[in-house]
Write a protein that holds these residues in place. Sequence first.
Motif, PDB file in Angstrom:
ATOM      1  N   THR A 196      52.733 -30.006-137.509  1.00 49.68           N
ATOM      2  CA  THR A 196      52.711 -30.987-136.294  1.00 49.68           C
ATOM      3  C   THR A 196      51.419 -32.020-137.094  1.00 49.68           C
ATOM      4  OG1 THR A 196      53.595 -29.762-134.590  1.00 49.68           O
ATOM      5  CG2 THR A 196      52.170 -31.597-133.777  1.00 49.68           C
ATOM      6  N   MET A 197      51.356 -33.346-137.176  1.00 51.33           N
ATOM      7  CA  MET A 197      50.446 -33.733-137.670  1.00 51.33           C
ATOM      8  C   MET A 197      50.106 -35.631-137.479  1.00 51.33           C
ATOM      9  SD  MET A 197      49.457 -34.313-141.836  1.00 51.33           S
ATOM     10  CE  MET A 197      50.887 -35.420-141.836  1.00 51.33           C
ATOM     11  N   VAL A 198      48.892 -35.617-136.636  1.00 54.87           N
ATOM     12  CA  VAL A 198      49.145 -37.111-136.548  1.00 54.87           C
ATOM     13  C   VAL A 198      47.913 -38.088-137.502  1.00 54.87           C
ATOM     14  CG1 VAL A 198      48.199 -38.900-135.074  1.00 54.87           C
ATOM     15  CG2 VAL A 198      48.824 -36.618-133.846  1.00 54.87           C
ATOM     16  N   ARG A 199      48.698 -39.075-138.427  1.00 52.66           N
ATOM     17  CA  ARG A 199      47.579 -39.325-139.515  1.00 52.66           C
ATOM     18  C   ARG A 199      47.824 -41.360-139.813  1.00 52.66           C
ATOM     19  NH1 ARG A 199      51.283 -38.771-145.184  1.00 52.66           N
ATOM     20  NH2 ARG A 199      52.968 -38.925-144.546  1.00 52.66           N
ATOM     21  N   GLN A 200      46.695 -41.237-140.200  1.00 54.58           N
ATOM     22  CA  GLN A 200      46.071 -42.118-140.146  1.00 54.58           C
ATOM     23  C   GLN A 200      47.243 -43.050-142.240  1.00 54.58           C
ATOM     24  OE1 GLN A 200      42.565 -45.490-141.639  1.00 54.58           O
ATOM     25  NE2 GLN A 200      42.424 -44.392-139.383  1.00 54.58           N
ATOM     26  N   LEU A 201      47.638 -43.782-142.302  1.00 51.42           N
ATOM     27  CA  LEU A 201      48.436 -43.714-143.507  1.00 51.42           C
ATOM     28  C   LEU A 201      47.320 -45.260-144.197  1.00 51.42           C
ATOM     29  CD1 LEU A 201      52.383 -44.354-142.939  1.00 51.42           C
ATOM     30  CD2 LEU A 201      51.024 -42.242-143.388  1.00 51.42           C
ATOM     31  N   ALA A 202      47.977 -45.668-145.384  1.00 50.14           N
ATOM     32  CA  ALA A 202      47.507 -46.963-146.007  1.00 50.14           C
ATOM     33  C   ALA A 202      47.419 -47.872-145.071  1.00 50.14           C
ATOM     34  CB  ALA A 202      47.750 -46.797-147.333  1.00 50.14           C
ATOM     35  N   PRO A 203      46.013 -49.038-144.875  1.00 55.50           N
ATOM     36  CA  PRO A 203      46.110 -50.248-144.535  1.00 55.50           C
ATOM     37  C   PRO A 203      46.935 -51.739-144.959  1.00 55.50           C
ATOM     38  CG  PRO A 203      44.287 -49.233-145.055  1.00 55.50           C
ATOM     39  CD  PRO A 203      44.594 -48.964-145.128  1.00 55.50           C
ATOM     40  N   THR A 204      47.895 -51.519-144.079  1.00 55.54           N
ATOM     41  CA  THR A 204      49.026 -52.506-144.874  1.00 55.54           C
ATOM     42  C   THR A 204      48.781 -53.821-143.746  1.00 55.54           C
ATOM     43  OG1 THR A 204      50.313 -52.820-142.603  1.00 55.54           O
ATOM     44  CG2 THR A 204      50.668 -51.212-144.579  1.00 55.54           C
ATOM     45  N   LYS A 247      50.453 -56.023-141.917  1.00 56.49           N
ATOM     46  CA  LYS A 247      50.642 -55.477-140.697  1.00 56.49           C
ATOM     47  C   LYS A 247      49.985 -54.874-139.858  1.00 56.49           C
ATOM     48  CE  LYS A 247      55.517 -57.231-141.998  1.00 56.49           C
ATOM     49  NZ  LYS A 247      57.133 -56.790-141.109  1.00 56.49           N
ATOM     50  N   GLY A 248      49.019 -54.107-140.217  1.00 55.99           N
ATOM     51  CA  GLY A 248      48.088 -53.184-139.325  1.00 55.99           C
ATOM     52  C   GLY A 248      48.019 -51.951-139.912  1.00 55.99           C
ATOM     53  N   ILE A 249      47.308 -51.068-139.094  1.00 60.42           N
ATOM     54  CA  ILE A 249      47.086 -49.510-139.974  1.00 60.42           C
ATOM     55  C   ILE A 249      48.128 -48.824-139.045  1.00 60.42           C
ATOM     56  CG2 ILE A 249      45.569 -47.473-140.616  1.00 60.42           C
ATOM     57  CD1 ILE A 249      42.908 -49.767-140.441  1.00 60.42           C
ATOM     58  N   PRO A 250      48.750 -48.400-140.291  1.00 60.59           N
ATOM     59  CA  PRO A 250      49.914 -47.564-139.033  1.00 60.59           C
ATOM     60  C   PRO A 250      49.472 -46.359-138.685  1.00 60.59           C
ATOM     61  CG  PRO A 250      50.560 -47.766-141.508  1.00 60.59           C
ATOM     62  CD  PRO A 250      48.784 -47.668-141.171  1.00 60.59           C
ATOM     63  N   LEU A 251      49.301 -45.741-137.574  1.00 58.67           N
ATOM     64  CA  LEU A 251      49.334 -44.190-136.829  1.00 58.67           C
ATOM     65  C   LEU A 251      50.592 -43.532-137.317  1.00 58.67           C
ATOM     66  CD1 LEU A 251      47.054 -42.641-135.864  1.00 58.67           C
ATOM     67  CD2 LEU A 251      47.668 -43.340-133.781  1.00 58.67           C
ATOM     68  N   GLU A 252      51.153 -42.272-138.200  1.00 53.20           N
ATOM     69  CA  GLU A 252      51.886 -42.161-138.525  1.00 53.20           C
ATOM     70  C   GLU A 252      51.956 -40.126-137.575  1.00 53.20           C
ATOM     71  OE1 GLU A 252      55.067 -41.077-141.822  1.00 53.20           O
ATOM     72  OE2 GLU A 252      53.800 -39.299-141.502  1.00 53.20           O
ATOM     73  N   ILE A 253      53.048 -40.109-136.415  1.00 55.56           N
ATOM     74  CA  ILE A 253      53.022 -39.202-136.101  1.00 55.56           C
ATOM     75  C   ILE A 253      54.228 -38.155-136.983  1.00 55.56           C
ATOM     76  CG2 ILE A 253      53.923 -37.822-134.133  1.00 55.56           C
ATOM     77  CD1 ILE A 253      53.327 -40.673-131.977  1.00 55.56           C
ATOM     78  N   TYR A 254      54.168 -37.054-137.130  1.00 56.38           N
ATOM     79  CA  TYR A 254      55.514 -36.715-137.472  1.00 56.38           C
ATOM     80  C   TYR A 254      55.152 -34.970-136.386  1.00 56.38           C
ATOM     81  CZ  TYR A 254      56.905 -33.543-141.867  1.00 56.38           C
ATOM     82  OH  TYR A 254      57.842 -33.390-142.926  1.00 56.38           O
ATOM     83  N   CYS A 255      56.122 -34.578-136.165  1.00 64.38           N
ATOM     84  CA  CYS A 255      56.102 -33.304-135.660  1.00 64.38           C
ATOM     85  C   CYS A 255      57.942 -32.873-135.540  1.00 64.38           C
ATOM     86  CB  CYS A 255      55.865 -33.735-134.012  1.00 64.38           C
ATOM     87  SG  CYS A 255      56.287 -35.296-133.271  1.00 64.38           S
ATOM     88  N   PHE A 256      58.727 -32.590-134.954  1.00 65.78           N
ATOM     89  CA  PHE A 256      60.263 -31.737-135.026  1.00 65.78           C
ATOM     90  C   PHE A 256      60.366 -31.044-133.337  1.00 65.78           C
ATOM     91  CE2 PHE A 256      58.550 -30.987-139.101  1.00 65.78           C
ATOM     92  CZ  PHE A 256      59.630 -30.224-139.949  1.00 65.78           C
ATOM     93  N   SER A 257      60.867 -31.888-132.659  1.00 66.86           N
ATOM     94  CA  SER A 257      61.852 -32.322-131.821  1.00 66.86           C
ATOM     95  C   SER A 257      62.490 -30.784-131.812  1.00 66.86           C
ATOM     96  CB  SER A 257      62.465 -32.868-131.450  1.00 66.86           C
ATOM     97  OG  SER A 257      63.657 -32.678-130.307  1.00 66.86           O
ATOM     98  N   SER A 258      62.103 -29.324-130.522  1.00 67.66           N
ATOM     99  CA  SER A 258      62.915 -28.578-130.220  1.00 67.66           C
ATOM    100  C   SER A 258      64.515 -28.803-130.248  1.00 67.66           C
ATOM    101  CB  SER A 258      62.129 -27.746-128.812  1.00 67.66           C
ATOM    102  OG  SER A 258      60.947 -27.729-129.069  1.00 67.66           O
ATOM    103  N   ASP A 259      64.876 -29.997-129.405  1.00 70.09           N
ATOM    104  CA  ASP A 259      66.037 -29.982-129.040  1.00 70.09           C
ATOM    105  C   ASP A 259      66.454 -30.617-130.266  1.00 70.09           C
ATOM    106  OD1 ASP A 259      68.198 -30.716-128.127  1.00 70.09           O
ATOM    107  OD2 ASP A 259      68.541 -30.544-125.933  1.00 70.09           O
ATOM    108  N   LYS A 260      68.040 -30.342-130.787  1.00 68.85           N
ATOM    109  CA  LYS A 260      68.322 -30.726-132.591  1.00 68.85           C
ATOM    110  C   LYS A 260      69.524 -32.147-131.880  1.00 68.85           C
ATOM    111  CE  LYS A 260      68.280 -26.840-133.865  1.00 68.85           C
ATOM    112  NZ  LYS A 260      68.251 -25.547-134.654  1.00 68.85           N
ATOM    113  N   LYS A 261      70.102 -31.832-131.035  1.00 62.94           N
ATOM    114  CA  LYS A 261      71.083 -32.782-130.369  1.00 62.94           C
ATOM    115  C   LYS A 261      70.480 -33.757-130.140  1.00 62.94           C
ATOM    116  CE  LYS A 261      73.486 -29.517-127.466  1.00 62.94           C
ATOM    117  NZ  LYS A 261      73.704 -28.938-125.782  1.00 62.94           N
ATOM    118  N   TRP A 262      71.786 -35.131-130.783  1.00 58.06           N
ATOM    119  CA  TRP A 262      70.562 -36.148-131.176  1.00 58.06           C
ATOM    120  C   TRP A 262      70.429 -36.979-130.040  1.00 58.06           C
ATOM    121  CZ3 TRP A 262      74.953 -40.580-133.306  1.00 58.06           C
ATOM    122  CH2 TRP A 262      74.091 -41.315-134.376  1.00 58.06           C
ATOM    123  N   VAL A 263      71.901 -37.516-129.303  1.00 57.20           N
ATOM    124  CA  VAL A 263      71.111 -38.099-128.101  1.00 57.20           C
ATOM    125  C   VAL A 263      70.581 -37.152-127.634  1.00 57.20           C
ATOM    126  CG1 VAL A 263      71.834 -38.444-125.438  1.00 57.20           C
ATOM    127  CG2 VAL A 263      73.981 -38.377-127.565  1.00 57.20           C
TER     128      VAL A 263
END
Length: 426
Positions: free
Chosen positions: A357-365, A367-383
Amino acid sequence: MELQNIDKYVHLIKSTLIDRGVTEFWAGLINLVMVLFLILVVTYIIDRILRRIIIKAFDVFSVKTKTTFDDFLVQSKFSRYFAHIIPLLLLKIIVPTVLQDFPFLLKTFHNIINIYGVILFVKIIRSFLRSTQRYLRTKERFKDKPLESYVQVVMIFLWGLAIFFIVYQLTGRDILSFATLGAASAVILLIFKDTILGFVASIQVSVNDIVRIGDWITYEKFGADGTVTDINLATVRVQNWDNTFTTIPTYSLISDSFQNWRGMEESGGRRIKRAVLIKQNSIKFLTTEKIEEFKKIQLIKNYLDTKYQEITNYNEKKGIDKSVLINGRNLTNFGVFRKYVDAYLEQNSSVSKELFTMVRQLAPTPKGIPLEIYCFSSDKKWVNYEAVMSDIFDHVIAAVPYFDLEVFEEPTGKDFSLFAKKGVKG
């Protein structure tokens, strides 16, 4: 003695007609037609009776046995094809006696009966192989294997042998005598190019475990995005999420690039990787008053207490002039917000704690500065996965104003209209 008796009965009509003054030619011809007609009718009746008996016996046997293999034999018409063997043997024994005075017809009959026998044999083998395929499909270890490809390979080989035999039966010559081996090979390669490619591909797919039945694959080239339902020599069938079907050439699975989601489905979670764009001009240093205000947010209170004390000690030790906020070390609303999102994900029960799990700041664009959320859902069913991801970003976007930040959004006609009105008033 038995053959003599058969011969006597076969020529009974001929003898009777000759005794009544009919010429030998016409007597023999009439005898032939009538006897053949009688044999065909009797054979047909025997075939129908045997077919009913054998099919019924198979049905009863399949119900009483515990295994399901015989049920699949019944479904693939194995008993129906098997029932034709006895009538075929009767014809092969009796008809030559009738045709012994007609060599040309006898040879033609032998050709027809042998060709039919070969075709019947191939159909019996095909029925048995299909039953075996369906039976193995019920076993857990074979559910995702391309069994149909293997059955098709065996059937191509059998039909090839059958064609060789039929050609030999009709011409009396080996099929390779019509052309050189090289020319014949070239023709075979040309005709069965896709089949050969599919055969090689299906082996590689199976041995290297590239795709299994039940895998979710995405293949943009063919517009496929769904579950693999069938793998055979020529094609792979994919049921897309909109319930349409896409067929993909089997050999393209080893010649082109596609995405197989099996690794995700077998892992502990499904990845979420998405960013929120924050306006750059809304990012600012935090004053002591703002820090005290943010301490009311429970998820980051402990962090702010610890971090603020650490920064204060550092600035005092270094003699930093804090009358100007930019001097020394400082907290920013964007950095605190990033820690808040990190804490929110940590306490979210829908986010897997076993995976990264990680929350990181990407390079400015622009349209603003992207704050990216990178993690995994425990439930893998699409819905459920989409619901988890939506809940996370609903919360994150709603939390942005609490940190005096703004989410970037392209201006609309309404924004330009308000700007114009303010400009007029000004």
